[in-house]
Design a protein around this motif. Structure first.
Motif, short mmCIF file in Angstrom:
data_model
loop_
_atom_site.label_atom_id
_atom_site.label_comp_id
_atom_site.label_asym_id
_atom_site.label_seq_id
_atom_site.Cartn_x
_atom_site.Cartn_y
_atom_site.Cartn_z
N VAL A 251 17.84 -38.04 16.55
CA VAL A 251 17.27 -37.19 15.44
C VAL A 251 17.01 -35.83 15.75
O VAL A 251 16.69 -35.50 16.73
N ASN A 252 17.53 -34.85 14.89
CA ASN A 252 17.11 -33.56 14.79
C ASN A 252 16.00 -33.37 13.72
O ASN A 252 16.28 -33.41 12.47
N PRO A 253 14.60 -33.49 13.91
CA PRO A 253 13.64 -33.47 13.09
C PRO A 253 13.77 -32.33 11.87
O PRO A 253 13.43 -32.45 10.82
N GLY A 254 14.18 -31.15 12.52
CA GLY A 254 14.22 -30.02 11.74
C GLY A 254 15.34 -29.93 10.75
O GLY A 254 15.44 -29.10 9.99
N TYR A 255 16.07 -30.94 10.70
CA TYR A 255 17.18 -31.03 9.86
C TYR A 255 16.57 -31.34 8.53
O TYR A 255 17.16 -31.45 7.16
N GLN A 256 15.24 -32.01 8.48
CA GLN A 256 14.71 -32.42 7.05
C GLN A 256 13.47 -31.62 6.93
O GLN A 256 12.22 -32.12 7.19
N GLY B 10 7.49 -29.69 14.87
CA GLY B 10 8.01 -28.66 14.63
C GLY B 10 7.34 -27.36 15.43
O GLY B 10 8.01 -26.18 15.54
N ALA B 11 6.10 -27.84 16.03
CA ALA B 11 5.54 -26.58 17.03
C ALA B 11 6.43 -26.29 17.95
O ALA B 11 6.62 -25.22 18.60
N HIS C 278 17.05 -25.37 12.64
CA HIS C 278 16.42 -26.18 11.99
C HIS C 278 15.30 -25.58 11.14
O HIS C 278 15.52 -24.36 10.58
N ALA C 279 14.51 -26.29 10.67
CA ALA C 279 13.29 -25.82 9.46
C ALA C 279 12.80 -24.76 10.03
O ALA C 279 12.43 -23.63 9.27
N VAL D 196 25.00 -17.62 13.44
CA VAL D 196 24.20 -19.17 13.72
C VAL D 196 23.27 -18.88 14.69
O VAL D 196 23.30 -17.98 15.64
N THR D 197 22.00 -19.63 14.83
CA THR D 197 21.49 -19.84 15.99
C THR D 197 21.79 -21.14 16.57
O THR D 197 21.96 -22.24 16.02
N PHE D 198 22.38 -20.94 17.81
CA PHE D 198 23.04 -22.14 18.37
C PHE D 198 22.86 -22.09 19.92
O PHE D 198 22.87 -20.95 20.37
#
Length: 338
Positions: free
Chosen positions: A87-92, A100-101, A168-169, A202-204
């Motif tokens: 899971v990438n939590p920042g996708y939501q 997110g910290a 991410h978010a 992009v940030t990658f």
């Protein structure tokens, strides 16, 4: 006769224990290509669980969104579409504000130590924030930055007017605060949106830039530890609860802070190796920031900490205390950015 009776008694004493242990074949799902280091990380995780369960928990890895889209992987574990997911939590945005910290700029310096620190810190918060699933572990990739097709992004003002696919978010909020426009997409779609001009930058992370072919459509690359992305392995609760105590222990022994380091370290090395690959390619410009430029980025990112804190307050958690704890964990694992 006596031997036969003894054999029956021994069998009777063993059978109930064995009868409790069903054999499981877990579906482990992720959304990057099978050539990504995450594939081996999940294969190794599954092999370790199988060994420690005495062969009663087997697994199969399903890469490249075979079981569902990248954005859906948390819910896939919750609903049992897959048993363990990446899971990438920042996708939501807004759904997992506490973790997110870890995404805040200039916070982490190292993939292995950062992964272990994030995992050790987040465990008590995961019980609240990811309560629909069994939280397994959290980790990060190496510090990463901007990659652009049209111009160098040197200072925060350069983002103004640009169309950027954020990691991410937190990065999405940063882009908006700097006057840019966000273009949302999962990692496998990034090359296409840049090639078509839907996004300018992009940030990658570096190794994945090459793996996904994004180096073919970008030219300018900032070499600065601007951000990391937080990730998690989560498991379907019902499947875990069906297991015997021995099987649960096999899972738990591979869902801990040490396991987080084992996932983060090889991926970190893979991403770090990408810098030299990009530098070796013709027509690419990899550039570092001056101390003055870095100071401008750090200053520009300060509102992000406030935004993160406001989101965390809504969950009933004290953001100042949580951040102090995260910084202490990063210091312990030698991964706090200077």
């Amino acid at each position: 006769m006596r031997k036969a009776i003894l054999a029956l008694l021994l069998a009777a004493s063993v059978t109930p224990a064995l009868a409790q242990e069903k054999t499981f074949e877990l579906k482990l799902s992720h959304w990057v290509p099978a050539s990504h280091p995450l594939q081996k990380a999940l294969e190794d995780w599954g092999a370790a669980v199988e060994k420690e369960s005495g062969g009663t928990i087997k697994s199969k890895v399903y890469p490249a969104q075979q079981l569902g889209k990248a954005f859906d992987h948390y819910d896939m574990a919750r609903d049992g579409i897959a048993d363990v997911t990446y899971v990438n939590p920042g996708y939501q945005p807004g759904r997992f504000p506490i973790i997110g910290a870890g995404e805040l700029p200039f916070l982490m310096s190292d993939a292995k130590g950062g992964s272990m620190a994030l995992d050790a810190w987040y465990r008590k918060y995961a019980e609240k924030e990811m309560k629909d699933v069994k939280f397994c572990l959290a980790f990060i990739h190496s510090p990463s930055s901007f990659h652009s097709r049209l111009k160098k992004v040197m200072v925060p003002d350069d983002v103004k007017g640009m169309k950027v696919r954020p990691a991410h978010a937190t990065m999405a909020t940063f882009i908006t605060q700097l006057g840019g426009t966000n273009v949302q997409s999962s990692a496998p779609e990034v090359r296409d949106i840049i090639e078509r001009g839907v996004a300018d930058a992009v940030t990658f992370p570096w190794g994945s830039l090459v793996l996904f072919g994004i180096d073919k459509v970008t030219k300018y690359h900032m070499d600065a530890p601007l951000y990391v992305t937080t990730f998690a392995f989560v498991m379907n609760k019902d499947k875990y609860n069906q297991m015997s105590d021995r099987q649960k222990k096999a899972i738990d022994d591979n869902c801990n802070t040490e396991a987080a380091g084992r996932v983060g370290e090889p991926w970190g090395k893979f991403e770090d190796a990408g810098i030299d690959k990009v530098k070796a390619e013709e027509g690419h410009e990899v550039y570092k920031l001056t101390p003055e430029q870095t100071a401008l980025w750090k200053k520009a990112s300060e509102p992000l900490v406030k935004t993160w804190g406001e989101g965390v307050k809504k969950t009933g958690v004290d953001p100042d205390a949580a951040m102090a704890e995260l910084r202490a964990a990063l210091t312990k694992y030698n991964a706090l950015a200077q």
